[in-house]
Scaffold this active site. Structure first.
Site, PDB file in Angstrom:
ATOM      1  CE  LYS A  23      -3.942  -2.495   2.306  1.00  0.00           C
ATOM      2  NZ  LYS A  23      -4.823  -2.419   3.249  1.00  0.00           N
ATOM      3  CG  ASP A  81      -8.217  -0.521   3.832  1.00  0.00           C
ATOM      4  OD1 ASP A  81      -8.807  -1.274   3.321  1.00  0.00           O
ATOM      5  OD2 ASP A  81      -6.772  -0.384   3.883  1.00  0.00           O
TER       6      ASP A  81
HETATM    7  P1  NAP Z   1       1.190  -4.580  10.403  1.00  0.00           P
HETATM    8  O1  NAP Z   1       1.308  -3.337   9.719  1.00  0.00           O
HETATM    9  O2  NAP Z   1       2.334  -5.654  10.140  1.00  0.00           O
HETATM   10  O3  NAP Z   1       0.861  -4.229  11.869  1.00  0.00           O
HETATM   11  C1  NAP Z   1       0.882  -5.077  12.737  1.00  0.00           C
HETATM   12  C2  NAP Z   1       0.441  -4.707  14.198  1.00  0.00           C
HETATM   13  O4  NAP Z   1       0.282  -5.634  15.410  1.00  0.00           O
HETATM   14  C3  NAP Z   1       1.666  -3.593  14.761  1.00  0.00           C
HETATM   15  O5  NAP Z   1       0.932  -2.584  15.384  1.00  0.00           O
HETATM   16  C4  NAP Z   1       2.104  -4.447  15.579  1.00  0.00           C
HETATM   17  O6  NAP Z   1       2.989  -3.887  16.722  1.00  0.00           O
HETATM   18  C5  NAP Z   1       1.061  -5.447  16.383  1.00  0.00           C
HETATM   19  N1  NAP Z   1       1.599  -6.566  16.708  1.00  0.00           N
HETATM   20  C6  NAP Z   1       1.971  -7.623  16.078  1.00  0.00           C
HETATM   21  N2  NAP Z   1       2.349  -8.768  17.069  1.00  0.00           N
HETATM   22  C7  NAP Z   1       2.059  -8.311  18.179  1.00  0.00           C
HETATM   23  C8  NAP Z   1       2.033  -8.751  19.585  1.00  0.00           C
HETATM   24  N3  NAP Z   1       2.444  -9.990  19.876  1.00  0.00           N
HETATM   25  N4  NAP Z   1       1.575  -8.102  20.691  1.00  0.00           N
HETATM   26  C9  NAP Z   1       1.115  -6.846  20.481  1.00  0.00           C
HETATM   27  N5  NAP Z   1       0.951  -6.231  18.993  1.00  0.00           N
HETATM   28  C10 NAP Z   1       1.440  -6.791  18.316  1.00  0.00           C
HETATM   29  O7  NAP Z   1      -0.082  -5.335   9.878  1.00  0.00           O
HETATM   30  P2  NAP Z   1      -1.491  -4.643   9.287  1.00  0.00           P
HETATM   31  O8  NAP Z   1      -1.607  -4.858   7.521  1.00  0.00           O
HETATM   32  O9  NAP Z   1      -1.881  -3.290  10.042  1.00  0.00           O
HETATM   33  O10 NAP Z   1      -2.574  -5.740   9.728  1.00  0.00           O
HETATM   34  C11 NAP Z   1      -2.909  -6.001  11.118  1.00  0.00           C
HETATM   35  C12 NAP Z   1      -4.374  -6.549  11.132  1.00  0.00           C
HETATM   36  O11 NAP Z   1      -5.320  -6.035  10.560  1.00  0.00           O
HETATM   37  C13 NAP Z   1      -4.323  -7.951  10.657  1.00  0.00           C
HETATM   38  O12 NAP Z   1      -4.810  -8.906  11.730  1.00  0.00           O
HETATM   39  C14 NAP Z   1      -5.238  -8.036   9.296  1.00  0.00           C
HETATM   40  O13 NAP Z   1      -5.639  -9.265   9.196  1.00  0.00           O
HETATM   41  C15 NAP Z   1      -6.098  -6.871   9.707  1.00  0.00           C
HETATM   42  N6  NAP Z   1      -6.816  -6.236   8.533  1.00  0.00           N
HETATM   43  C16 NAP Z   1      -8.181  -6.443   8.473  1.00  0.00           C
HETATM   44  C17 NAP Z   1      -8.717  -5.572   7.395  1.00  0.00           C
HETATM   45  C18 NAP Z   1     -10.255  -5.931   7.211  1.00  0.00           C
HETATM   46  O14 NAP Z   1     -10.434  -5.322   6.111  1.00  0.00           O
HETATM   47  N7  NAP Z   1     -10.953  -6.260   8.155  1.00  0.00           N
HETATM   48  C19 NAP Z   1      -7.865  -4.810   6.404  1.00  0.00           C
HETATM   49  C20 NAP Z   1      -6.629  -4.784   6.747  1.00  0.00           C
HETATM   50  C21 NAP Z   1      -5.848  -5.441   7.829  1.00  0.00           C
HETATM   51  P3  NAP Z   1       4.403  -3.311  16.536  1.00  0.00           P
HETATM   52  O15 NAP Z   1       4.301  -1.938  15.716  1.00  0.00           O
HETATM   53  O16 NAP Z   1       4.966  -3.183  17.989  1.00  0.00           O
HETATM   54  O17 NAP Z   1       5.116  -4.103  15.643  1.00  0.00           O
END
Ligand code: NAP
Length: 307
Positions: A87, A123
């Protein structure tokens, strides 16, 4: 499982993709992309709308995003969706991006207009529609806590909440510096003369039980945008004892049915919803950008449920 194509299939005007029945004219690009449910509900939408086009998966390695997007006009494409991790690269590639995409730092929808590429991000607006649909409330009336606010999805949701001037926003992140940086960016949206009790309207806190316990005393909606819950064996994103019946909880995760957070929320008497409605609505908004007409939402919803 639908086939996965690569940027090589877009070369030389994409003869293979044009020869498909119906011809491929839309795609989701990502790395990985095999898990994406977007083709299922977008193809249902195209069929329901009587549009002679199909939506495919394109697996695009990092570094290939600009060339892939630039190849779309000559390949006869109308646009694409963009998913993890491309993105930000899509934002850097498009000729023009809307305000929200620029503020979110990410493009999830590209519209081909002649030889130009227009970037949007559905989003955030999709999140707004999901909250209205699931809980019959508007963001502007809510005190909202976002877990994983420093990630891509969390940032997009936080920017949307700030743009809609929600009453209170608490940004939670494991790496708290990311939440603090985002809070600094969003501060102008929360400057006002309104007095809303003793708590700050905008806060950044670490993803830790003590900080969460205090923050949750003044929250209506909890959003999990962290990666916790993506695997069935993951722990809950929030300790169960912090959940109360007055809360609304939306977990953006939707991969394996209800997460532990959602199960705990329901047991506590809270209202709870998974991320499928956000996925549906961001997709419907992409359809509206490509075709400038309302999306056949019920056909998309049924296809998503079946997928
Ligand atoms: P991302 O950019 O990799 O971000 C991951 C996030 O999770 C960061 O804030 C990270 O914290 C945190 N995290 C990871 N492991 C953790 C842990 N063990 N304890 C606490 N925090 C933790 O991923 P993303 O693209 O934002 O996606 C995140 C989620 O959103 C996914 O589950 C995805 O399925 C969901 N999502 C859903 C939709 C929808 O339409 N429903 C759309 C997009 C995404 P740090 O910064 O400290 O690493």
């Amino acid at each position: 499982m639908s086939p996965i194509y690569t940027p090589a299939d877009l070369a030389d005007g994409a003869p293979t993709l044009r020869a498909l029945t119906p011809p491929a004219r839309l795609a989701v690009i990502g790395d990985p992309v095999s898990h994406s449910r977007s083709p299922a509900f977008h193809n249902a939408a195209l069929r329901a709308a009587g549009i002679d086009a199909q939506y495919i998966k394109l697996h695009v390695p990092p570094g290939d995003v600009p060339a892939t997007l630039r190849a779309l006009p000559a390949a006869g494409f109308l646009g694409t969706n963009v998913t993890i991790p491309h993105k930000p690269a899509a934002l850097a590639t498009v000729d023009e991006a809307d305000d929200y995409a620029r503020q979110a730092g990410a493009v999830n929808t590209v519209v081909v207009q002649g030889d130009r590429l227009l970037g949007f991000n559905t989003d955030g607006p999709g999140f707004t529609r999901a909250i209205r649909e699931e809980f019959s409330v508007d963001l502007r009336d809510l005190r909202i806590l976002i877990l994983g606010a420093g990630g891509g999805a969390g940032r997009a949701i936080a920017v949307q909440c700030a743009r809609e001037r929600c009453e209170r926003l608490v940004l939670v992140n494991r790496t708290v510096e990311k939440a603090r940086t985002l809070a600094a960016e969003l501060t102008p949206a929360f400057r006002s003369d309104r007095l809303l009790g003793p708590t700050d309207r905008l806060e950044a806190i670490p993803h830790e039980p003590a900080a969460l316990r205090t923050a949750l005393e003044n929250i209506d909606l909890v959003v999990n945008a962290s990666a916790i819950g993506m695997h069935p064996a993951d722990p809950a994103a929030l300790p169960a004892e912090l959940l109360t019946p007055s809360l609304m909880v939306l977990d953006t995760v939707y991969a394996h049915g209800d997460t532990r957070l959602l199960r705990d929320a329901r047991s506590a008497g809270a209202r709870a919803a998974n991320g499928l409605s956000m996925l549906l609505h961001q997709g419907a908004l992409s359809f509206e950008l490509w075709f400038n007409r309302p999306a056949p939402l019920e056909a998309m919803r049924a296809a998503l449920a079946a997928a």
